[in-house]
Design a protein around this motif. Structure first.
Motif, PDB file in Angstrom:
ATOM      1  N   GLY A  52       0.789  -1.222   0.000  1.00 63.39           N
ATOM      2  CA  GLY A  52       0.000   0.000   0.000  1.00 63.39           C
ATOM      3  C   GLY A  52       0.821   1.272   0.000  1.00 63.39           C
ATOM      4  N   THR A  53       0.173   2.354  -0.332  1.00 62.74           N
ATOM      5  CA  THR A  53       0.820   3.658  -0.375  1.00 62.74           C
ATOM      6  C   THR A  53       1.379   4.054   0.983  1.00 62.74           C
ATOM      7  OG1 THR A  53      -0.638   4.369  -2.166  1.00 62.74           O
ATOM      8  CG2 THR A  53       0.471   6.102  -0.923  1.00 62.74           C
ATOM      9  N   ALA A  54       0.656   3.750   2.059  1.00 58.99           N
ATOM     10  CA  ALA A  54       1.098   4.152   3.390  1.00 58.99           C
ATOM     11  C   ALA A  54       2.456   3.546   3.736  1.00 58.99           C
ATOM     12  CB  ALA A  54       0.052   3.756   4.429  1.00 58.99           C
ATOM     13  N   LEU A  55       2.664   2.280   3.412  1.00 59.17           N
ATOM     14  CA  LEU A  55       3.952   1.647   3.676  1.00 59.17           C
ATOM     15  C   LEU A  55       5.052   2.291   2.844  1.00 59.17           C
ATOM     16  CD1 LEU A  55       5.793  -0.501   4.888  1.00 59.17           C
ATOM     17  CD2 LEU A  55       5.039  -2.076   3.079  1.00 59.17           C
ATOM     18  N   ILE A  56       4.784   2.526   1.578  1.00 56.39           N
ATOM     19  CA  ILE A  56       5.778   3.156   0.707  1.00 56.39           C
ATOM     20  C   ILE A  56       6.188   4.507   1.264  1.00 56.39           C
ATOM     21  CG2 ILE A  56       6.153   4.144  -1.591  1.00 56.39           C
ATOM     22  CD1 ILE A  56       4.276   1.928  -2.665  1.00 56.39           C
ATOM     23  N   ASP A  57       5.222   5.324   1.644  1.00 56.63           N
ATOM     24  CA  ASP A  57       5.537   6.650   2.174  1.00 56.63           C
ATOM     25  C   ASP A  57       6.292   6.567   3.495  1.00 56.63           C
ATOM     26  OD1 ASP A  57       4.483   8.054   0.058  1.00 56.63           O
ATOM     27  OD2 ASP A  57       2.559   8.463   1.025  1.00 56.63           O
ATOM     28  N   ARG A  58       5.950   5.596   4.331  1.00 58.17           N
ATOM     29  CA  ARG A  58       6.638   5.448   5.608  1.00 58.17           C
ATOM     30  C   ARG A  58       8.097   5.060   5.392  1.00 58.17           C
ATOM     31  NH1 ARG A  58       3.042   2.537   7.568  1.00 58.17           N
ATOM     32  NH2 ARG A  58       4.022   0.482   7.786  1.00 58.17           N
ATOM     33  N   MET A  59       8.362   4.216   4.417  1.00 63.17           N
ATOM     34  CA  MET A  59       9.739   3.846   4.104  1.00 63.17           C
ATOM     35  C   MET A  59      10.526   5.036   3.577  1.00 63.17           C
ATOM     36  SD  MET A  59       9.171   0.042   2.417  1.00 63.17           S
ATOM     37  CE  MET A  59      10.933  -0.196   2.122  1.00 63.17           C
ATOM     38  N   ILE A  60       9.892   5.829   2.715  1.00 63.75           N
ATOM     39  CA  ILE A  60      10.565   7.009   2.163  1.00 63.75           C
ATOM     40  C   ILE A  60      10.859   8.016   3.262  1.00 63.75           C
ATOM     41  CG2 ILE A  60      10.254   9.014   0.645  1.00 63.75           C
ATOM     42  CD1 ILE A  60       8.707   7.146  -1.250  1.00 63.75           C
ATOM     43  N   GLU A  61       9.888   8.290   4.121  1.00 64.11           N
ATOM     44  CA  GLU A  61      10.079   9.248   5.211  1.00 64.11           C
ATOM     45  C   GLU A  61      11.186   8.795   6.162  1.00 64.11           C
ATOM     46  OE1 GLU A  61       6.161   9.313   6.794  1.00 64.11           O
ATOM     47  OE2 GLU A  61       5.339  10.401   5.057  1.00 64.11           O
ATOM     48  N   THR A  62      11.220   7.501   6.440  1.00 68.21           N
ATOM     49  CA  THR A  62      12.256   6.964   7.322  1.00 68.21           C
ATOM     50  C   THR A  62      13.640   7.142   6.718  1.00 68.21           C
ATOM     51  OG1 THR A  62      10.728   5.318   8.229  1.00 68.21           O
ATOM     52  CG2 THR A  62      13.075   4.864   8.476  1.00 68.21           C
ATOM     53  N   PHE A  63      13.763   6.875   5.432  1.00 64.46           N
ATOM     54  CA  PHE A  63      15.066   7.019   4.782  1.00 64.46           C
ATOM     55  C   PHE A  63      15.504   8.475   4.713  1.00 64.46           C
ATOM     56  CE2 PHE A  63      17.532   7.823   0.902  1.00 64.46           C
ATOM     57  CZ  PHE A  63      18.695   7.147   1.256  1.00 64.46           C
ATOM     58  N   LEU A  64      14.609   9.361   4.322  1.00 65.93           N
ATOM     59  CA  LEU A  64      14.991  10.764   4.167  1.00 65.93           C
ATOM     60  C   LEU A  64      15.373  11.402   5.503  1.00 65.93           C
ATOM     61  CD1 LEU A  64      12.439  11.997   1.476  1.00 65.93           C
ATOM     62  CD2 LEU A  64      14.862  11.434   1.182  1.00 65.93           C
ATOM     63  N   ALA A  65      14.902  10.811   6.595  1.00 63.86           N
ATOM     64  CA  ALA A  65      15.304  11.298   7.923  1.00 63.86           C
ATOM     65  C   ALA A  65      16.693  10.786   8.312  1.00 63.86           C
ATOM     66  CB  ALA A  65      14.284  10.860   8.966  1.00 63.86           C
ATOM     67  N   HIS A  66      17.168   9.740   7.626  1.00 63.73           N
ATOM     68  CA  HIS A  66      18.481   9.147   7.917  1.00 63.73           C
ATOM     69  C   HIS A  66      19.170   8.773   6.606  1.00 63.73           C
ATOM     70  CE1 HIS A  66      17.301   8.785  12.177  1.00 63.73           C
ATOM     71  NE2 HIS A  66      16.143   8.368  11.708  1.00 63.73           N
ATOM     72  N   PRO A  67      19.472   9.758   5.753  1.00 64.97           N
ATOM     73  CA  PRO A  67      19.976   9.446   4.404  1.00 64.97           C
ATOM     74  C   PRO A  67      21.375   8.857   4.373  1.00 64.97           C
ATOM     75  CG  PRO A  67      20.053  11.809   4.829  1.00 64.97           C
ATOM     76  CD  PRO A  67      19.318  11.207   5.972  1.00 64.97           C
ATOM     77  N   ASP A  68      22.053   8.799   5.521  1.00 70.08           N
ATOM     78  CA  ASP A  68      23.387   8.205   5.564  1.00 70.08           C
ATOM     79  C   ASP A  68      23.339   6.682   5.661  1.00 70.08           C
ATOM     80  OD1 ASP A  68      22.201   8.669   8.114  1.00 70.08           O
ATOM     81  OD2 ASP A  68      24.092   8.148   9.086  1.00 70.08           O
TER      82      ASP A  68
END
Length: 212
Positions: free
Chosen positions: A121-137
């Motif tokens: 679902g879209t919610a999971l995709i967005d949660r993964m993106i938000e998590t990564f962008l908060a820790h891009p290293d």
């Protein structure tokens, strides 16, 4: 969906021969509403924060492309690329998608989705993106359910060269094993392991999404 700042691309792999469901190609199989599986998968991705979106074609490319464009509710039209060496294995299909994502300098990572996992679902995709962008290293993000990882997998741009160098039909499994201790994790449901790659599973898919 466009956004300011770094973005995460989405790569949907749709080049396989679907030999286990022959003569039906699983990505062309309809759900309860008549929507082809590839279009159902793309509906969630196009509604997400992922941008740009690339669909990698190969076997029966023209038919898969046509089916992918049948959804009037899709949030955007993806870019289609064809992996000329898709028959050499999943790694070559993945490489074609990574090359497409690499062409965008603002892309910080890429979410690799499988075309036969329409329950994501879209919610999971967005949660993964938000998590990564908060820790891009970090090297990326993987969804977890009951202590097991699943799909999709989000990869940092720093690992694009390693993804391009993969060979064979194992995809990025070995690379994921190498980096899994430092990958970010996001809790998810059983859908991260739910694919539709047998005739029996296609029969199950035909009963999905009765509410549209």
């Amino acid at each position: 969906m466009t956004q300011d700042g770094p973005s995460v691309a989405a790569i949907v792999l749709a080049a396989g021969s679907s030999s286990r469901t022959y003569p039906m190609h699983k990505l062309l199989a309809p759900d309860a509403t008549g929507l082809p599986m590839i279009a159902r998968t793309l509906r969630a991705v196009t509604a997400s924060r992922a941008s740009p979106l690339t669909v990698v074609l190969g076997h029966r490319a023209a038919e898969i492309r046509t089916a992918a464009l049948t959804d009037r509710q899709a949030g955007c039209t993806p870019r289609f690329v064809t992996a000329p060496d898709h028959a050499c294995g999943l790694s070559r299909t993945l490489a074609a998608g990574v090359r497409a994502a690499s062409a965008h300098p603002g892309v910080a990572g890429a979410l690799v989705c499988l075309g036969d996992m329409p329950l994501i679902g879209t919610a999971l995709i967005d949660r993964m993106i938000e998590t990564f962008l908060a820790h891009p290293d970090r090297p990326g993000v993987m969804p977890m359910h009951d202590g097991r990882r699943g799909n999709p997998i989000l990869w940092s741009r720093a690992l694009f060269p390693a993804l391009l160098a993969l060979t064979g039909d194992q995809g990025a499994r070995h690379l994921l094993h190498r980096h899994e201790t430092t990958m970010l994790q996001v809790a998810a449901g059983p859908e991260i392991a739910a694919d539709f790659d047998t005739p029996a599973r296609l029969a199950d898919f035909a009963r999905c999404f009765t509410d549209g």
